[in-house]
Design a protein around this motif. Sequence first.
Motif, PDB file in Angstrom:
ATOM      1  N   LEU A  21      -9.853  -9.603 -13.963  1.00  0.00           N
ATOM      2  CA  LEU A  21     -10.857 -10.087 -14.914  1.00  0.00           C
ATOM      3  C   LEU A  21     -11.412 -11.447 -14.491  1.00  0.00           C
ATOM      4  CD1 LEU A  21      -9.202  -9.048 -18.297  1.00  0.00           C
ATOM      5  CD2 LEU A  21     -11.123  -7.943 -17.132  1.00  0.00           C
ATOM      6  N   GLN A  22     -10.571 -12.307 -13.964  1.00  0.00           N
ATOM      7  CA  GLN A  22     -11.039 -13.604 -13.470  1.00  0.00           C
ATOM      8  C   GLN A  22     -11.951 -13.432 -12.266  1.00  0.00           C
ATOM      9  OE1 GLN A  22      -7.338 -15.724 -12.848  1.00  0.00           O
ATOM     10  NE2 GLN A  22      -7.406 -16.633 -14.892  1.00  0.00           N
ATOM     11  N   ALA A  23     -11.769 -12.325 -11.524  1.00  0.00           N
ATOM     12  CA  ALA A  23     -12.597 -12.052 -10.346  1.00  0.00           C
ATOM     13  C   ALA A  23     -13.895 -11.327 -10.696  1.00  0.00           C
ATOM     14  CB  ALA A  23     -11.801 -11.226  -9.338  1.00  0.00           C
ATOM     15  N   GLY A  24     -14.122 -11.069 -11.996  1.00  0.00           N
ATOM     16  CA  GLY A  24     -15.394 -10.490 -12.405  1.00  0.00           C
ATOM     17  C   GLY A  24     -15.343  -9.041 -12.851  1.00  0.00           C
ATOM     18  N   TYR A  25     -14.173  -8.432 -12.896  1.00  0.00           N
ATOM     19  CA  TYR A  25     -14.075  -7.070 -13.414  1.00  0.00           C
ATOM     20  C   TYR A  25     -14.431  -7.065 -14.902  1.00  0.00           C
ATOM     21  CZ  TYR A  25     -11.530  -5.204  -9.329  1.00  0.00           C
ATOM     22  OH  TYR A  25     -11.170  -4.784  -8.076  1.00  0.00           O
ATOM     23  N   SER A  26     -14.797  -5.899 -15.421  1.00  0.00           N
ATOM     24  CA  SER A  26     -15.157  -5.752 -16.831  1.00  0.00           C
ATOM     25  C   SER A  26     -14.078  -4.990 -17.582  1.00  0.00           C
ATOM     26  CB  SER A  26     -16.466  -4.969 -16.959  1.00  0.00           C
ATOM     27  OG  SER A  26     -17.514  -5.670 -16.358  1.00  0.00           O
ATOM     28  N   ILE A  27     -14.026  -5.203 -18.891  1.00  0.00           N
ATOM     29  CA  ILE A  27     -13.147  -4.456 -19.778  1.00  0.00           C
ATOM     30  C   ILE A  27     -14.014  -3.393 -20.446  1.00  0.00           C
ATOM     31  CG2 ILE A  27     -11.654  -4.555 -21.793  1.00  0.00           C
ATOM     32  CD1 ILE A  27     -11.395  -7.622 -21.199  1.00  0.00           C
ATOM     33  N   ILE A  28     -13.644  -2.135 -20.283  1.00  0.00           N
ATOM     34  CA  ILE A  28     -14.429  -1.040 -20.841  1.00  0.00           C
ATOM     35  C   ILE A  28     -13.566  -0.330 -21.876  1.00  0.00           C
ATOM     36  CG2 ILE A  28     -15.667   1.091 -20.312  1.00  0.00           C
ATOM     37  CD1 ILE A  28     -15.614  -0.107 -17.308  1.00  0.00           C
ATOM     38  N   THR A  29     -14.033  -0.297 -23.114  1.00  0.00           N
ATOM     39  CA  THR A  29     -13.293   0.367 -24.178  1.00  0.00           C
ATOM     40  C   THR A  29     -14.260   0.857 -25.248  1.00  0.00           C
ATOM     41  OG1 THR A  29     -11.413   0.177 -25.689  1.00  0.00           O
ATOM     42  CG2 THR A  29     -12.829  -1.759 -25.471  1.00  0.00           C
ATOM     43  N   ASN A  30     -13.807   1.809 -26.044  1.00  0.00           N
ATOM     44  CA  ASN A  30     -14.564   2.268 -27.205  1.00  0.00           C
ATOM     45  C   ASN A  30     -13.603   2.936 -28.170  1.00  0.00           C
ATOM     46  OD1 ASN A  30     -14.273   5.072 -26.556  1.00  0.00           O
ATOM     47  ND2 ASN A  30     -16.016   4.932 -25.180  1.00  0.00           N
ATOM     48  N   CYS A  31     -14.115   3.499 -29.245  1.00  0.00           N
ATOM     49  CA  CYS A  31     -13.241   4.072 -30.271  1.00  0.00           C
ATOM     50  C   CYS A  31     -12.519   5.326 -29.791  1.00  0.00           C
ATOM     51  CB  CYS A  31     -14.025   4.359 -31.543  1.00  0.00           C
ATOM     52  SG  CYS A  31     -15.340   5.558 -31.350  1.00  0.00           S
ATOM     53  N   ASP A  32     -12.974   5.950 -28.725  1.00  0.00           N
ATOM     54  CA  ASP A  32     -12.353   7.174 -28.212  1.00  0.00           C
ATOM     55  C   ASP A  32     -11.339   6.913 -27.105  1.00  0.00           C
ATOM     56  OD1 ASP A  32     -13.917   8.769 -29.912  1.00  0.00           O
ATOM     57  OD2 ASP A  32     -15.579   8.724 -28.484  1.00  0.00           O
ATOM     58  N   VAL A  33     -11.217   5.675 -26.661  1.00  0.00           N
ATOM     59  CA  VAL A  33     -10.326   5.339 -25.546  1.00  0.00           C
ATOM     60  C   VAL A  33      -9.095   4.630 -26.080  1.00  0.00           C
ATOM     61  CG1 VAL A  33     -10.096   3.939 -23.452  1.00  0.00           C
ATOM     62  CG2 VAL A  33     -12.231   5.139 -23.915  1.00  0.00           C
ATOM     63  N   ARG A  34      -7.926   5.102 -25.723  1.00  0.00           N
ATOM     64  CA  ARG A  34      -6.694   4.375 -26.033  1.00  0.00           C
ATOM     65  C   ARG A  34      -6.478   3.382 -24.916  1.00  0.00           C
ATOM     66  NH1 ARG A  34      -2.288   7.086 -29.288  1.00  0.00           N
ATOM     67  NH2 ARG A  34      -3.495   8.427 -30.647  1.00  0.00           N
ATOM     68  N   GLY A  35      -6.293   2.130 -25.268  1.00  0.00           N
ATOM     69  CA  GLY A  35      -6.180   1.102 -24.248  1.00  0.00           C
ATOM     70  C   GLY A  35      -7.570   0.725 -23.763  1.00  0.00           C
ATOM     71  N   TRP A  37     -10.250   0.525 -19.915  1.00  0.00           N
ATOM     72  CA  TRP A  37     -10.473   0.660 -18.478  1.00  0.00           C
ATOM     73  C   TRP A  37     -10.863  -0.710 -17.958  1.00  0.00           C
ATOM     74  CZ3 TRP A  37      -9.438   4.904 -15.646  1.00  0.00           C
ATOM     75  CH2 TRP A  37      -9.218   6.084 -16.335  1.00  0.00           C
ATOM     76  N   ILE A  38     -10.322  -1.089 -16.827  1.00  0.00           N
ATOM     77  CA  ILE A  38     -10.672  -2.334 -16.153  1.00  0.00           C
ATOM     78  C   ILE A  38     -11.395  -1.919 -14.884  1.00  0.00           C
ATOM     79  CG2 ILE A  38      -9.774  -4.473 -15.148  1.00  0.00           C
ATOM     80  CD1 ILE A  38      -9.112  -4.091 -18.151  1.00  0.00           C
ATOM     81  N   GLY A  39     -12.602  -2.439 -14.666  1.00  0.00           N
ATOM     82  CA  GLY A  39     -13.326  -1.961 -13.502  1.00  0.00           C
ATOM     83  C   GLY A  39     -14.460  -2.854 -13.055  1.00  0.00           C
ATOM     84  N   ASN A  40     -14.933  -2.531 -11.845  1.00  0.00           N
ATOM     85  CA  ASN A  40     -16.142  -3.134 -11.288  1.00  0.00           C
ATOM     86  C   ASN A  40     -16.981  -2.003 -10.704  1.00  0.00           C
ATOM     87  OD1 ASN A  40     -15.006  -2.518  -8.793  1.00  0.00           O
ATOM     88  ND2 ASN A  40     -14.553  -4.619  -8.252  1.00  0.00           N
ATOM     89  N   LYS A  41     -17.927  -2.291  -9.838  1.00  0.00           N
ATOM     90  CA  LYS A  41     -18.813  -1.254  -9.306  1.00  0.00           C
ATOM     91  C   LYS A  41     -18.101  -0.255  -8.398  1.00  0.00           C
ATOM     92  CE  LYS A  41     -23.018  -3.947  -9.529  1.00  0.00           C
ATOM     93  NZ  LYS A  41     -24.148  -4.500  -8.794  1.00  0.00           N
ATOM     94  N   THR A  42     -16.996  -0.648  -7.802  1.00  0.00           N
ATOM     95  CA  THR A  42     -16.353   0.227  -6.817  1.00  0.00           C
ATOM     96  C   THR A  42     -15.006   0.793  -7.238  1.00  0.00           C
ATOM     97  OG1 THR A  42     -15.313  -1.661  -5.728  1.00  0.00           O
ATOM     98  CG2 THR A  42     -17.466  -0.969  -4.898  1.00  0.00           C
ATOM     99  N   MET A  43     -14.389   0.252  -8.281  1.00  0.00           N
ATOM    100  CA  MET A  43     -13.045   0.670  -8.637  1.00  0.00           C
ATOM    101  C   MET A  43     -12.794   0.495 -10.127  1.00  0.00           C
ATOM    102  SD  MET A  43      -9.611  -1.145  -7.339  1.00  0.00           S
ATOM    103  CE  MET A  43      -8.285  -1.139  -8.499  1.00  0.00           C
ATOM    104  N   GLU A  44     -11.955   1.361 -10.695  1.00  0.00           N
ATOM    105  CA  GLU A  44     -11.527   1.177 -12.077  1.00  0.00           C
ATOM    106  C   GLU A  44     -10.130   1.761 -12.257  1.00  0.00           C
ATOM    107  OE1 GLU A  44     -13.508   4.911 -14.430  1.00  0.00           O
ATOM    108  OE2 GLU A  44     -14.709   3.110 -14.189  1.00  0.00           O
ATOM    109  N   TYR A  45      -9.425   1.243 -13.240  1.00  0.00           N
ATOM    110  CA  TYR A  45      -8.100   1.764 -13.580  1.00  0.00           C
ATOM    111  C   TYR A  45      -7.874   1.589 -15.067  1.00  0.00           C
ATOM    112  CZ  TYR A  45      -6.746  -3.178 -13.122  1.00  0.00           C
ATOM    113  OH  TYR A  45      -6.677  -4.540 -13.245  1.00  0.00           O
TER     114      TYR A  45
END
Length: 82
Positions: A21-35, A37-45
């Motif tokens: 996150l400090q390197a610029g990744y985004s936090i992706i979440t919504n009401c349908d996601v438990r937990g 997703w952490i990601g950028n343009k090339t990778m997510e987990y």
Amino acid sequence: MTEVVGKIKLSKLQKKVMKDLQAGYSIITNCDVRGAWIGNKTMEYHINNRVFYNLVDKGFIYQSFRDDFHYVLTDYGKNIAL
């Protein structure tokens, strides 16, 4: 396995998430996601609710009032040395 950052204990996964996150990744979440997703343009987990809300509870990330489910780093989270 946990590591101590300042006086806060972080697991290896929590430390990885914070570094990303400090390197610029985004936090992706919504009401349908438990937990979240952490990601950028090339990778997510995926991280589970326990890891995600543990970082919220420790004051590293918070829910922005701009949009629902929009989480960002706090100033503390941006500046902590990992």
